[in-house]
Scaffold this motif. Structure first.
Motif, short mmCIF file in Angstrom:
data_model
loop_
_atom_site.label_atom_id
_atom_site.label_comp_id
_atom_site.label_asym_id
_atom_site.label_seq_id
_atom_site.Cartn_x
_atom_site.Cartn_y
_atom_site.Cartn_z
N VAL A 179 0.89 -1.16 0.00
CA VAL A 179 0.00 0.00 0.00
C VAL A 179 0.93 1.22 0.00
CG1 VAL A 179 -1.94 1.14 1.12
CG2 VAL A 179 -1.68 -1.34 1.31
N ASP A 180 1.25 1.66 -1.19
CA ASP A 180 2.31 2.64 -1.41
C ASP A 180 1.75 4.06 -1.31
OD1 ASP A 180 4.38 4.21 -2.30
OD2 ASP A 180 4.70 3.12 -4.17
N PRO A 181 2.19 4.87 -0.36
CA PRO A 181 1.70 6.26 -0.28
C PRO A 181 1.93 7.06 -1.56
CG PRO A 181 2.81 5.67 1.75
CD PRO A 181 3.06 4.55 0.79
N ASP A 182 2.91 6.64 -2.38
CA ASP A 182 3.18 7.31 -3.66
C ASP A 182 2.49 6.62 -4.83
OD1 ASP A 182 4.66 9.41 -2.77
OD2 ASP A 182 6.61 8.53 -3.18
N MET A 183 1.42 5.89 -4.57
CA MET A 183 0.80 5.05 -5.58
C MET A 183 0.34 5.83 -6.81
SD MET A 183 0.15 1.85 -6.02
CE MET A 183 -0.44 1.15 -7.56
N ASP A 184 -0.05 7.10 -6.64
CA ASP A 184 -0.58 7.86 -7.76
C ASP A 184 0.51 8.49 -8.62
OD1 ASP A 184 0.26 9.62 -5.84
OD2 ASP A 184 -1.46 10.97 -6.01
N THR A 215 -5.89 5.62 5.23
CA THR A 215 -7.25 5.70 5.75
C THR A 215 -8.25 5.11 4.77
OG1 THR A 215 -7.79 7.84 4.76
CG2 THR A 215 -6.55 7.87 6.85
N PRO A 216 -9.51 4.97 5.15
CA PRO A 216 -10.53 4.50 4.19
C PRO A 216 -10.87 5.54 3.12
CG PRO A 216 -11.24 4.11 6.46
CD PRO A 216 -10.05 5.02 6.52
N GLN A 217 -10.53 6.81 3.37
CA GLN A 217 -10.96 7.87 2.45
C GLN A 217 -9.92 8.23 1.40
OE1 GLN A 217 -10.76 8.30 5.78
NE2 GLN A 217 -12.86 8.50 6.58
N GLY A 218 -8.64 7.96 1.64
CA GLY A 218 -7.60 8.45 0.75
C GLY A 218 -7.30 7.49 -0.38
N TYR A 219 -6.21 7.81 -1.11
CA TYR A 219 -5.66 6.88 -2.11
C TYR A 219 -4.15 6.89 -1.97
CZ TYR A 219 -4.43 4.42 -6.32
OH TYR A 219 -3.92 3.49 -7.19
N PRO A 220 -3.55 5.72 -1.75
CA PRO A 220 -4.24 4.45 -1.57
C PRO A 220 -4.99 4.42 -0.23
CG PRO A 220 -1.93 4.18 -1.08
CD PRO A 220 -2.09 5.59 -1.59
N SER A 221 -5.92 3.49 -0.12
CA SER A 221 -6.76 3.41 1.06
C SER A 221 -6.61 2.05 1.73
CB SER A 221 -8.22 3.62 0.67
OG SER A 221 -8.70 2.48 -0.05
N THR A 222 -7.33 1.87 2.83
CA THR A 222 -7.38 0.55 3.47
C THR A 222 -8.55 -0.28 2.96
OG1 THR A 222 -8.60 1.56 5.30
CG2 THR A 222 -6.21 1.29 5.57
N ASN A 223 -9.17 0.15 1.86
CA ASN A 223 -10.26 -0.62 1.27
C ASN A 223 -9.69 -1.66 0.31
OD1 ASN A 223 -12.29 1.04 2.50
ND2 ASN A 223 -11.83 2.59 0.94
N PHE A 224 -10.11 -2.89 0.41
CA PHE A 224 -9.69 -3.90 -0.55
C PHE A 224 -10.23 -3.54 -1.93
CE2 PHE A 224 -9.13 -6.17 3.43
CZ PHE A 224 -7.90 -6.76 3.23
N PHE A 225 -9.45 -3.86 -2.95
CA PHE A 225 -9.74 -3.51 -4.35
C PHE A 225 -9.72 -1.99 -4.57
CE2 PHE A 225 -12.34 -7.29 -3.28
CZ PHE A 225 -11.69 -8.24 -4.06
N GLU A 226 -9.32 -1.21 -3.54
CA GLU A 226 -9.44 0.25 -3.59
C GLU A 226 -10.88 0.63 -3.95
OE1 GLU A 226 -7.55 2.60 -2.62
OE2 GLU A 226 -5.82 1.38 -2.12
N ILE A 230 -17.16 -2.30 -2.08
CA ILE A 230 -16.96 -3.75 -2.07
C ILE A 230 -15.99 -4.19 -0.98
CG2 ILE A 230 -16.11 -5.70 -3.46
CD1 ILE A 230 -16.97 -4.01 -5.93
N GLY A 231 -14.96 -3.40 -0.72
CA GLY A 231 -13.92 -3.83 0.21
C GLY A 231 -13.70 -2.90 1.38
N PHE A 232 -14.77 -2.21 1.85
CA PHE A 232 -14.62 -1.26 2.96
C PHE A 232 -14.15 -1.97 4.23
CE2 PHE A 232 -16.39 0.91 6.70
CZ PHE A 232 -15.84 2.18 6.53
N THR A 233 -13.14 -1.39 4.89
CA THR A 233 -12.65 -1.94 6.16
C THR A 233 -12.83 -0.98 7.32
OG1 THR A 233 -10.39 -1.10 5.93
CG2 THR A 233 -10.87 -3.25 4.91
N GLY A 234 -12.87 0.32 7.04
CA GLY A 234 -12.97 1.30 8.12
C GLY A 234 -11.69 1.49 8.90
N LEU A 235 -10.59 0.87 8.47
CA LEU A 235 -9.34 0.89 9.22
C LEU A 235 -8.51 2.14 8.90
CD1 LEU A 235 -8.33 -2.83 8.68
CD2 LEU A 235 -9.22 -1.84 10.81
#
Length: 710
Positions: A179-184, A215-226, A230-235
């Motif tokens: 989960v790379d903070p520089d993903m974009d 977070t769940p709101q950013g990119y990349p996020s803690t949601n599976f499949f981004e 479908i992949g919300f974790t809330g983490l």
């Protein structure tokens, strides 16, 4: 017992994937670099339970356990939990089986073969003594920080293998990825010596450092499949302390950003019109996934006839469907509708149930500039039974005929097109060849007196041969082994052949070897060789174009392009050339007095292809090469007069394609060919497109699209 899988992408190994693929970071199972990551060590049993900290957080609360003991627990309040902390030591040992531990974060504790996030702390030490390059290509040691891995470790139904893989998966839908903070940002591959990192950055941003979080709101996020639907974790996973021998993270849960899932789906085309061979890209009203279990296919209804479109990919809210139809199936006036059947996409998951999409129908407009096909068929007498032949381009010969050369097996066949009926051949001449046959036509040049020069390659005997062919005698009159030459360009003066090839000798160093190949009366071939310091060249019909290029870091600038006629080159090589290919005549043939024409370019682009006619040139230049973040998204087509005056230019949007060549027709029309190669479950599919431009204004007049044979 399950072994460690590979973490690289099969598509990247065949040139089809992006540079940022696979596990998205350095790893022993990716590029044989650094240590094994914490998940790998967990899988092979190198981590004792006391080094595995499990944090489970959901709408009920948050718990921290280690070695079977609950260390901390807090109930959720209104769907939110407080944060809990965990401290890790770094991977700092030379022994791959050693580690200071991992933190496993998930909504439910269902073991290593499940969906989870894995956190490890890395610093420059031991097996993790990894370096990276900054924007100025200076190397630096890996900083200390957290790497967070997204893991989808579920097994197949019979438990014999992983259900997901990096080898055949895609980013955000594979076994394990950073989960790379520089993903974009665009990334370097790193190669075998350096860790992948964001292009143009002076610091390493592929880790979590103090005061940064996922977070769940950013990119990349803690949601599976981004994909939160479908992949919300809330983490939320945040770094509290980094830089020393240990680091501390905090983990919390909140359902504040949990989306409301609707059963509706709208798909909006990103294009105004389409042709018979194109990629139909649409924007979805919400991020979706393809429902792989349903195996539905898109359908294109054209004038009442239905065509199945089997290859659709989804990335976030972008849907791409390949359209590969015969040219006759679509006309500018056709009535068209694209249909995605019910259940083709996953809209979300709610209450343990998967919500699938309804049927979606989208009216489409056919491209009004598509070229009308007068006829489309196969040339008779071009079939080979025992091999797949290779074909040259169409050649305009001195006697006025149009010909093309076909190689396959033990013969070369020269076909002449019937100019009164271009859909037919007026003659086909077979020329026997020996030495294992010829399997690929590299280049064909028409010569005077009904002769031809063909460069062909043999697969059985891996060599490249130049052949002089007498079409009347149906025989090879001379041949020369060209296997020692690399990156060729060819031209002709009478029956003599001028060859430009990359120079690898020591005296002089670099540049281009210019060779003149001449037939002797006894069928042997004489060769003389000269040299130029310029190393970038492209051949047109009558000239060899040399680019004068300067480089500084990532920036590449074409200063000028000099056009040398093959006649002048042949005379120069004949007068000064040596017979030693490794040590050609060393005087540089770069001075401008040798050139017919010099084009002053001064652009941060390089020449990709060029063509000439009696009244000028057409040249295609690359995208901007200032740095990897300065892409214009377009290549550039420029029309020049014979005096090097620029007549017009036009941007060529890349649209995931590459412009493979330019040519100028007898009537002056400029044609630019482009191609797209798309990896699918059935192999690589190719689209070939040709756009026709007015040579004076470069106004697009018409286009032709087709599926390219593989």
């Amino acid at each position: 017992m399950l072994g460690l899988p590979d973490y690289y992408s099969a598509r990247s190994q065949t040139g089809q994937g992006s540079d940022h693929s696979g596990i998205l970071t350095f790893d022993m199972m990716m590029q044989n670099m650094g240590d094994h990551n914490g998940y790998s060590k967990w899988l092979v049993g190198w981590l004792p339970e006391e080094k595995i900290t499990r944090i489970v957080a959901n709408e009920d609360g948050i718990s921290v356990t280690r070695n079977g003991e609950v260390l901390e627990h807090h109930d959720a309040v209104d769907g939110d939990t407080p944060s809990v902390d965990a401290t890790l030591g770094a991977y700092a040992d030379d022994d791959a089986s050693e580690t200071e531990g991992i933190v496993v974060v998930s909504n439910q504790d269902t073991g290593m073969f499940s969906s989870l996030y894995l956190v490890e702390y890395d610093r420059y030490a031991g097996n993790q003594s990894v370096r990276y390059l900054d924007a100025a290509l200076a190397e630096h040691e890996l900083p200390s920080g957290f790497r967070v891995f997204r893991v989808r470790g579920e097994l197949t139904d019979d438990g014999s293998d992983y259900a997901n893989s990096n080898l055949y998966g895609t980013v955000h839908s594979q076994l394990i990825e950073l989960v790379d903070p520089d993903m974009d940002k665009a990334h370097t591959t790193g190669g075998i010596d350096y860790a992948p990192s964001a292009v143009g950055e002076n610091t390493y941003g592929c880790m979590l450092f103090e005061e940064s979080a996922i977070t769940p709101q950013g990119y990349p996020s803690t949601n599976f499949f981004e994909n939160a639907s479908i992949g919300f974790t809330g983490l939320t996973i945040a770094a509290k302390d980094t830089g020393g021998e240990t680091g501390t993270i905090s983990v919390s849960y909140s359902d504040d950003s949990k989306p409301e899932i609707s059963g509706e789906l709208a798909l909006t085309p990103t294009f105004e019109s389409f042709s018979n061979a194109s990629v139909l890209t649409l924007r979805a009203s919400t991020p979706i996934l393809k429902a792989t279990e349903e195996m539905q296919q898109a359908q294109l209804v054209i004038d009442g006839s239905t065509y199945m479109l089997p290859f659709t990919t989804v990335k976030g809210d972008t849907v791409s469907t390949e359209c590969l139809l015969d040219p006759e199936a679509l006309s500018p006036s056709s009535r068209c509708e694209l249909v995605y059947p019910a259940g083709m996409f996953v809209l979300g998951k709610t209450g343990g149930e998967t919500l699938l999409s309804p049927e979606v129908r989208i009216p489409l407009q056919a491209d009004s500039s598509m070229a009308k096909i007068a006829s489309a068929d196969l040339y008779a007498n071009t079939a080979y039974e025992s091999t797949t032949p290779s074909v040259s381009g169409v050649l305009s010969c001195p006697d006025g005929n149009l010909r093309f050369v076909q190689a396959g097996g033990d013969k070369l066949t020269v076909h002449t097109i019937d100019q009164n009926n271009p859909g037919h051949l007026s003659s086909s001449t077979s020329i026997p060849v020996s030495e294992g046959g010829m399997d690929e036509v590299v280049k064909a040049l028409p010569l005077e007196n009904n002769h031809m020069f063909v460069v062909a390659r043999s697969a059985g005997y891996p060599s490249t041969t130049g052949l002089w062919i007498d079409l009347e005698a149906k025989a090879v009159t001379s041949k020369i082994n060209l296997s020692g030459m690399d990156f060729w360009a060819f031209g002709a003066r009478g029956s003599e052949i001028v060859v430009a090839s990359r120079h690898y000798g020591d005296n002089p160093v670099g540049g281009t070897t210019l060779s003149l190949l001449s037939q002797n009366e006894d069928g042997s071939v004489s060769a003389k060789h000269a040299w130029t310091s310029s190393a970038e060249f492209i051949a047109t019909q009558n000239h060899l174009l040399f680019s004068q290029i300067s480089r500084e870091g990532y920036a590449v600038e074409t200063e000028s392009i000099a056009a040398f006629s093959f006649d002048d080159l042949a005379r120069h090589i004949a007068s000064v050339g040596t017979e030693d290919f490794e040590n050609p005549f060393p005087e540089d043939m770069r001075p401008e007095e040798y050139a017919d024409t010099v084009f002053y370019i001064n652009m941060q682009r390089v020449l990709l292809s060029a063509a000439e006619s009696s009244d000028g040139y057409a040249m295609v230049f690359s995208d901007i090469l200032q740095d990897e973040e300065s892409s214009s998204g377009s290549e550039l087509l420029i029309s020049f007069g014979n005096d090097a005056t620029k007549r017009a230019e036009v941007q060529l949007p890349l649209d995931n394609s590459s412009n493979s060549g330019v040519s100028i027709g007898r009537n002056g029309c400029v044609a630019v060919r482009s191609s797209i190669s798309i990896g699918t479950a059935q192999g690589t599919q190719g689209l070939a497109k040709t756009v026709f431009y007015d040579s004076e204004t470069l106004e697009a007049k018409s286009r032709l699209s087709r599926q390219r044979p593989q």
